[in-house]
Design an enzyme around this catalytic site. Sequence first.
Site, PDB file in Angstrom:
ATOM      1  N   ASP A 126      -5.840   1.939  -4.087  1.00  3.68           N
ATOM      2  CA  ASP A 126      -7.095   1.880  -3.331  1.00  3.68           C
ATOM      3  C   ASP A 126      -7.297   3.130  -2.475  1.00  3.68           C
ATOM      4  O   ASP A 126      -8.282   3.234  -1.746  1.00  3.68           O
ATOM      5  CB  ASP A 126      -7.183   0.606  -2.475  1.00  3.68           C
ATOM      6  CG  ASP A 126      -6.093   0.498  -1.421  1.00  3.68           C
ATOM      7  OD1 ASP A 126      -5.264   1.426  -1.303  1.00  3.68           O
ATOM      8  OD2 ASP A 126      -6.072  -0.529  -0.710  1.00  3.68           O
ATOM      9  N   SER A 129       0.824  -1.211   0.000  1.00  2.00           N
ATOM     10  CA  SER A 129       0.000   0.000   0.000  1.00  2.00           C
ATOM     11  C   SER A 129       0.859   1.264   0.000  1.00  2.00           C
ATOM     12  O   SER A 129       1.640   1.471  -0.909  1.00  2.00           O
ATOM     13  CB  SER A 129      -0.957  -0.014   1.194  1.00  2.00           C
ATOM     14  OG  SER A 129      -1.806  -1.125   1.129  1.00  2.00           O
ATOM     15  N   ASP A 158      -2.281   5.891  -4.255  1.00  2.74           N
ATOM     16  CA  ASP A 158      -1.157   5.199  -3.634  1.00  2.74           C
ATOM     17  C   ASP A 158      -0.708   4.061  -4.549  1.00  2.74           C
ATOM     18  O   ASP A 158      -1.312   3.824  -5.594  1.00  2.74           O
ATOM     19  CB  ASP A 158      -1.536   4.721  -2.231  1.00  2.74           C
ATOM     20  CG  ASP A 158      -2.612   3.648  -2.219  1.00  2.74           C
ATOM     21  OD1 ASP A 158      -3.362   3.542  -3.214  1.00  2.74           O
ATOM     22  OD2 ASP A 158      -2.711   2.905  -1.229  1.00  2.74           O
ATOM     23  N   ASP A 170      -0.997   0.846  -4.731  1.00  5.23           N
ATOM     24  CA  ASP A 170      -1.912  -0.233  -5.151  1.00  5.23           C
ATOM     25  C   ASP A 170      -3.288   0.289  -5.539  1.00  5.23           C
ATOM     26  O   ASP A 170      -4.205  -0.475  -5.808  1.00  5.23           O
ATOM     27  CB  ASP A 170      -2.007  -1.327  -4.091  1.00  5.23           C
ATOM     28  CG  ASP A 170      -2.725  -0.876  -2.828  1.00  5.23           C
ATOM     29  OD1 ASP A 170      -2.547   0.296  -2.440  1.00  5.23           O
ATOM     30  OD2 ASP A 170      -3.443  -1.689  -2.218  1.00  5.23           O
TER      31      ASP A 170
END
Length: 462
Positions: free
Chosen positions: A254, A106, A250, A252
């Site tokens: 999400d 993340s 970010d 990833d």
Amino acid sequence: MTLIKSISGIRGTIGGKVGDNLTPIDAVKFAAAYGSWLKSETDKEHPVVVVGRDARISGSMIQQLVMNSLVGLGVHVIDLGLSTTPTVEVAVPIEKADGGIILTASHNPKQWNALKLLNNKGEFLNAENGKKILEKAENDDYDFADVDNLGSITVNDTYIDIHIEEVLKLPLVDAEIVKKSGFKVVVDAVNSTGGIAIPKLLRKMGVEVVELYCEPNGHFPHNPEPLKEHLTDLSELVVKEKADFGLTVDPDVDRLAFMSEDGEMFGEEYTLVACADYVLGKNPGNTVSNLSSSRALRDITEKHQGVYEASAVGEVNVVEKMKANHAVIGGEGNGGIIYPELHYGRDSLVGVALFLTHLAEKKCSVSALRNSYPSYFMSKNKIQLTPALDVDAILDGFHKKHASEVVTTIDGVKVDFSDCWVHLRKSNTEPIIRIYTEALSQEKADQLAEETISILKGIAGI
């Protein structure tokens, strides 16, 4: 260097010693534990798992270890390659897979990586199942397949496109009205997979895209957490390009944050507020966010005659309460949008599409849109933990000190004052206590944070 094992997965820094860091051995053990648990949950001879990763430098290595560990268990793998967390979540049910693994840490810096684990709905595992996997990993409780029953790997690199099409098919996403608005948007994707997905989605919606750090090479040009202090390059380019707004995700994809046309932050807390305002205006209902999220969502929900409720921090907790309360939208104040019409997972692609449609219908600037919402200010701080600190005792001491106020303890300690609040909790992903405060001015929020830190240090004797 750190290795953190929790019910939501395993996260750590690359290199170092087995058990202390995220080494190849740790990746194999945890993947094997997940695959073994999955086999115990299904009658299939060859369960199917979808695997995707962000663009971290260590991603390819970790993915090969994870996939081949699953193959060794007799699990069939669908390899999405470079992907996003929400894309893997969307792919699992479409593929009728038994689970999914996302390789991403993340917002953590590039030396970190992690395995995030999904069930057959493409949703994060609950605490009970996460605990079973941790036990299997601790006890080396896995039974590998013989040579005639090994799994296989199938590559499918089309899922970002499929994900985008699923977003564009949503009834509340109107690509035509967005196209007519002629938006120009600067995208900072921190050199990860958002650089693939977000510009592609925007162009499909007729938006002119200015790319900033959109090369998915894993070399993050700044701290990847989408906070104001990390986004000076985005701010300068939005103003220079005379863009309608900027956005960042970010690694990833999400978490989503917007920047107004003047180079000022829209506020990651207000990503969910704006999208909820749009959705609730079309489809009135209830909302959910976590305890660390802004009161602004509560205000917007009540404006649309809905009911707002707060959950413990963590996507699985938000999703559980959204299902229980039949929420039409929810998420987390860190810029995570959960829109059940597509899937129960934080999804920046959905957030971008809903925000664009909302802005196109409003026919106003992003700064004007922000000014139309209740104005709260947050301060986000943390205290680094050491093994000598008794975190539970520290939080209990803070609770007792504020026993006369409204206190919530479903996740750490949250104290609600009449015009402000403070929330303390031990992070699930880093060795820290997170300290969130919110008030009607930044000065008041910062002051409350400073007072809280001082109280905590006094309790801890540091």
